[in-house]
Enzyme design. Structure first.
Site: not given
Ligand code: VG1
Ligand code: CO
Length: 543
Positions: A277, A281, A376
């Protein structure tokens, strides 16, 4: 050069979400907006004078401007050294590694991850602590509280620092070190995986397609997959990071990485497909003719991790976020190791990793990682898969089939309803929470509800409690639906509905996921009134 104290007034919307503060770029461009938030972070920390701050981002629009601001403010606030990725670039896992390797006090990671970039799209700032992981809630809450009272920030009025050459400079007494963003990270990967075995596999004709989605992983993937591991040139696609990610969402799922998916389902598909992405991560894993859900990938990686040198000694335990399927639980049970269920967001894994309770962690949202960093890590997951493929000499499809035959299969999907009216989404959740006590025993669409609760987590290390982390509805037979609102979106609300059904035994392992989950989808709508509250009859994204 001089340090200036600039008067400012608070903004009321700087509450960090699941992963830092994320807003549209024009919101960040308001006078003092980024400065207020960065100063609120510094004001919430203690003991950093003379210490090191790591600064980097995913290269999206507005990254370079905020990098300069962050450097000047770090100097003015008394940091002794800033380590900055060349060009302002550091993937999230690479930033985590740099913080750990260089013993930094913490780091600012500028990213809105998988959200789109550009002048009218998203930007974000996240603070990571000294273990390399996202700041725990105790700190993010202090930052938000501070942001509501802030009346001044400190900034050096020095000229812009040249961030495009590796080397050292200084700003108002603070050393600024510009580093190669890839080197430390690639070196770490070499310690974890059998690069020789993977190289031999590529030499033997193994083919892969890695889609960097014009995001931060491009330079990392090029260097590691093509240069160090000898994957044929062209294996890494869309590898030039662009401030607007080429106009796409850098979100590695079946909707936004559709081209890769179509390739992997085609007759001439390579052996292995993967994507990452915006900030590097997340990971998407697709074998020839088979998409591996992130929940399954976590379970399969955990079951096979011992095949990679870095994990040859076995795993201490596994952690997964609550909405992630229970596939990993079955692996933990078989291995006789602990399984921890945490709220959504990587910040909840940090304590478990630091305490040595778990080695591998994962989320259904395409996040997998281990104790090598405290974030991650998309490429890490890809490399672990490659290492496993090189040792087992089987296809992804064969490995998945063998896994399901051994453990059973957790059919899984997430339905996202995006940009829903915020009041409507809040009403839906409130109504659901209000009737939790009445649900057990009820029959919905032929399914009997076994339990219903609002997930609450007590951290086993520091005993901190996080409440209201998502509504769980469990059915007799082991199926489950989870409802929660996203904490990373920037327009309206996003309702996430997580659906899971367990099947074991011959003849039950090859159903189409949409068929396997159809009854549950109908039950979810009946229980929560999704259409009634939101007016939506179909999700925007199914992953
Ligand atoms: C989303 C995902 C979550 C992840 C977060 C950040 O959060 O569901 O599992 O840890 O994004 O990932 P939410 O609150 O929108 O469901 V990243 O790669 O955006 O830093
Ligand atoms: Co991310």
């Amino acid at each position: 050069m001089m340090i200036r104290t600039v008067a400012t007034t608070p903004y009321d919307d700087q509450k960090p979400g699941t992963s830092g503060l994320r807003k549209k770029v024009p919101v960040f461009q308001q006078p003092n907006y980024a400065e207020n938030f960065i100063q609120s972070v510094f004001d919430s920390l203690e003991g950093f004078k003379g210490k090191t701050l790591v600064i980097g981002g995913d290269g999206r629009y507005y990254n370079r401007e905020v990098i300069q601001t962050a450097i000047r403010m770090a100097a003015a606030n008394g940091f002794g050294r800033a380590i900055v990725g060349k060009g302002g670039i550091l993937s999230t896992p690479a930033a985590s590694n740099v913080i750990r390797k260089h013993g930094a006090f913490g780091g600012l990671v500028l990213s809105a991850s998988h959200n789109p970039g550009g002048p009218n799209e998203d930007f974000g700032i996240k603070y990571n602590v000294g273990n390399g992981g996202p700041a725990p809630e105790r700190i993010t809450e202090a930052v938000f509280a501070r942001s509501k009272e802030i009346d001044r920030y400190l900034i050096s009025d020095g000229a812009d620092i040249d961030i495009d050459e590796v080397g050292e400079g200084s700003v108002d007494g603070m050393t600024v070190e510009i580093i190669d963003p890839v080197a430390d990270y690639a070196a770490l990967m070499e310690t974890l995986f059998d690069f020789a075995a993977i190289r031999a596999m590529f030499q033997g004709g193994f083919r892969m397609a890695f889609d960097a989605m014009h995001a931060v992983t491009g330079p990392y993937a090029k260097d590691i997959l093509e240069r160090r591991l000898g994957a044929p040139g062209g294996s890494v696609r869309n590898f030039v990071p662009l401030p607007d990610f080429g106009g796409h969402h850098p979100d590695p799922n079946l909707v936004h990485a559709k081209e890769l998916y179509d390739l992997m389902m085609s007759a001439g598909a390579p052996d292995f497909g993967a994507a990452s992405d915006g900030d590097g991560d997340r990971n998407l894993i697709i074998g020839k003719g088979i998409f591996v859900t992130p929940s399954d990938s976590l379970a399969m990686l955990a079951a096979n991790a011992h095949l990679a040198p870095g994990y040859a000694g076995g795993l201490a335990g596994i952690a997964r976020s609550m909405p992630t399927s229970a596939a990993a639980d079955r692996v933990a049970e078989k291995l006789g190791i602990g399984l921890y269920e945490t709220p959504t967001g990587w910040k909840f894994f940090g304590n478990l990793l630091d305490a040595g309770k778990v080695t591998i962690c994962g989320e259904e949202s395409a996040g997998t990682g281990s104790d090598h960093v405290r974030e991650k890590d998309g490429l890490w997951a890809v490399l672990l898969w490659l290492n496993i493929l090189a040792v087992r000499r089987q296809s992804v499809k064969e490995i998945a089939a063998a896994h399901w035959a051994e453990y059973g299969r957790n059919y899984y999907a997430r339905h996202d309803y995006e940009a829903v009216d915020t009041d409507a989404a809040n009403r839906l959740m409130a109504e659901l929470r209000g009737k939790l006590a009445d649900l057990p025993g009820m029959e919905v669409n032929g399914l009997t509800i076994a339990f219903a609760d609002d997930f609450e987590y007590r951290d086993p290390v520091d005993q901190s409690v996080s409440r209201h982390q998502g509504v769980r509805i469990g059915f007799e037979g082991g199926s489950r639906v989870v409802f929660r609102l996203s904490g990373t979106g920037t327009s309206g609300a996003t309702l996430r509905v997580y659906l899971e059904r367990y099947e074991s035994g011959p003849g039950r392992l090859d159903l189409a996921t949409s068929d396997a989950l159809a009854e549950l989808v109908a039950a979810a709508d009946e229980i929560a009134g999704i259409a009634r509250h939101t007016g939506r009859t179909e999700p925007d994204v199914v992953t």
